[in-house]
Write an enzyme that holds these catalytic residues in place. Structure first.
Site, PDB file in Angstrom:
ATOM      1  N   PRO A   7       1.667  -0.938  -0.561  1.00 21.82           N
ATOM      2  CA  PRO A   7       2.321  -1.231  -1.754  1.00 21.82           C
ATOM      3  C   PRO A   7       1.217  -3.075  -1.559  1.00 21.82           C
ATOM      4  O   PRO A   7       1.784  -3.056  -0.315  1.00 21.82           O
ATOM      5  CB  PRO A   7       3.252  -1.334  -3.122  1.00 21.82           C
ATOM      6  CG  PRO A   7       3.300  -0.296  -2.178  1.00 21.82           C
ATOM      7  CD  PRO A   7       2.632   0.003  -1.077  1.00 21.82           C
ATOM      8  N   GLU A   8       0.010  -3.558  -2.000  1.00 24.05           N
ATOM      9  CA  GLU A   8      -0.184  -4.874  -1.542  1.00 24.05           C
ATOM     10  C   GLU A   8       0.035  -5.920  -2.917  1.00 24.05           C
ATOM     11  O   GLU A   8       0.869  -5.486  -3.353  1.00 24.05           O
ATOM     12  CB  GLU A   8      -1.466  -5.036  -0.909  1.00 24.05           C
ATOM     13  CG  GLU A   8      -2.097  -3.466  -0.111  1.00 24.05           C
ATOM     14  CD  GLU A   8      -3.586  -3.801   0.574  1.00 24.05           C
ATOM     15  OE1 GLU A   8      -4.433  -4.730  -0.492  1.00 24.05           O
ATOM     16  OE2 GLU A   8      -3.986  -2.632   0.622  1.00 24.05           O
TER      17      GLU A   8
END
Ligand SMILES: [Zn+2]
Length: 273
Positions: free
Chosen positions: A2-3
């Site tokens: 996840p960014e």
């Protein structure tokens, strides 16, 4: 992993339930996911209410009503999901937070932290602010600030943009997408970019992140929001995970390189060295 768009989406889906909620219980199924070691997270949190929930870089920061805070990092496979009391616990559940939302419903909610690969975790910060070494946030970045950050390093631009001390919140997907939009080869030397090139990169980073936020992030394998919903931006990727497929700008086949141990996708025609 996840960014920024995925982490922000998790925060946005948790906020309506968690903001102002009272913490009824915090149960850890493993102690070693909490840092620093020896922190009694349950004692620090139980009985307090949640004053704020936000994002810094890829961290989900929860601030309590006594001004103490902790953050959760989702690592590679971490999920924070809202559930009801009667749902069975999935495997790899490391923490369960029981809250009473500030909505007069009187119904408790659970937030489960699961993380099969355990690259994520929970960090107790107390009343000290978030890591000062972390770089600036991309959505508020000016071209001059980005140029200053990049002028400090002779590393290739792909590696510099992944460094959370240079710019916070970017990872492999959005760096590849932003470099393609900016027509910059991932092996360009950071400090050698011209100011117009940096300005183009800055615009591209913001555009890619804003679009991804609108589509609630990218789901490759594990990522889902707090309601268990995957992100929808994956189908709009222009280079990431599209090796051999035609570039959407010029039809040249997208290539893959391994740079600094990370797979990198780019168009050899649009992104010149
Ligand atoms: Zn191209």
């Amino acid at each position: 992993m996840p960014e920024l768009p995925e982490v922000q989406t998790v925060v946005d889906t948790l906020r309506p339930v968690l903001l102002g909620a009272s913490i009824v219980a915090l149960h850890l199924h493993r102690q070693d996911i909490v840092s620093p070691q020896g922190t009694d997270l349950s004692r620090c949190c139980t009985g307090r209410s949640i004053h704020a929930i936000g994002r810094r870089g890829k961290r989900i920061v929860i601030t309590l009503d006594d001004s103490n805070a902790f953050y959760i990092h989702l690592g590679m496979t971490g999920r924070l999901c809202l559930t009801r009391h009667d749902e069975p616990l999935p495997p790899h559940t490391h923490m369960v937070l029981t809250v009473l939302p500030d909505n007069r419903s009187g119904k408790q909610c659970l937030v489960r932290f699961t993380d099969p690969r355990r690259f994520g975790g929970i960090w107790w910060m107390g009343d000290t602010p978030c890591d000062e070494k972390m770089g600036p946030e991309p959505l508020g970045m000016t071209p001059r600030r980005l140029a200053r950050q990049l002028s400090k390093t002779r590393r290739i631009i792909k590696s510099a943009l992944l460094d959370q001390r240079v710019i916070a919140g970017l990872g492999n997907i959005y760096v590849d997408e932003a470099l393609h939009r900016a027509h910059l080869h991932p092996e360009r030397i950071s400090a050698e970019l011209t100011l117009p090139e940096v300005a183009r990169l800055n615009r591209s980073i913001k555009l890619v992140l804003r679009r991804a936020l609108r589509h609630k992030g990218s789901t490759l394998r594990d990522y889902v929001d707090a309601h268990g919903q995957p992100g929808d931006f994956t189908r709009l990727h222009r280079v990431y995970d599209r090796t051999g497929q035609p570039c959407l700008t010029c039809r040249t086949a997208i290539q893959r390189l391994v740079l600094g141990g990370r797979s990198t996708h780019f168009c050899p025609r649009c992104q010149t060295v």
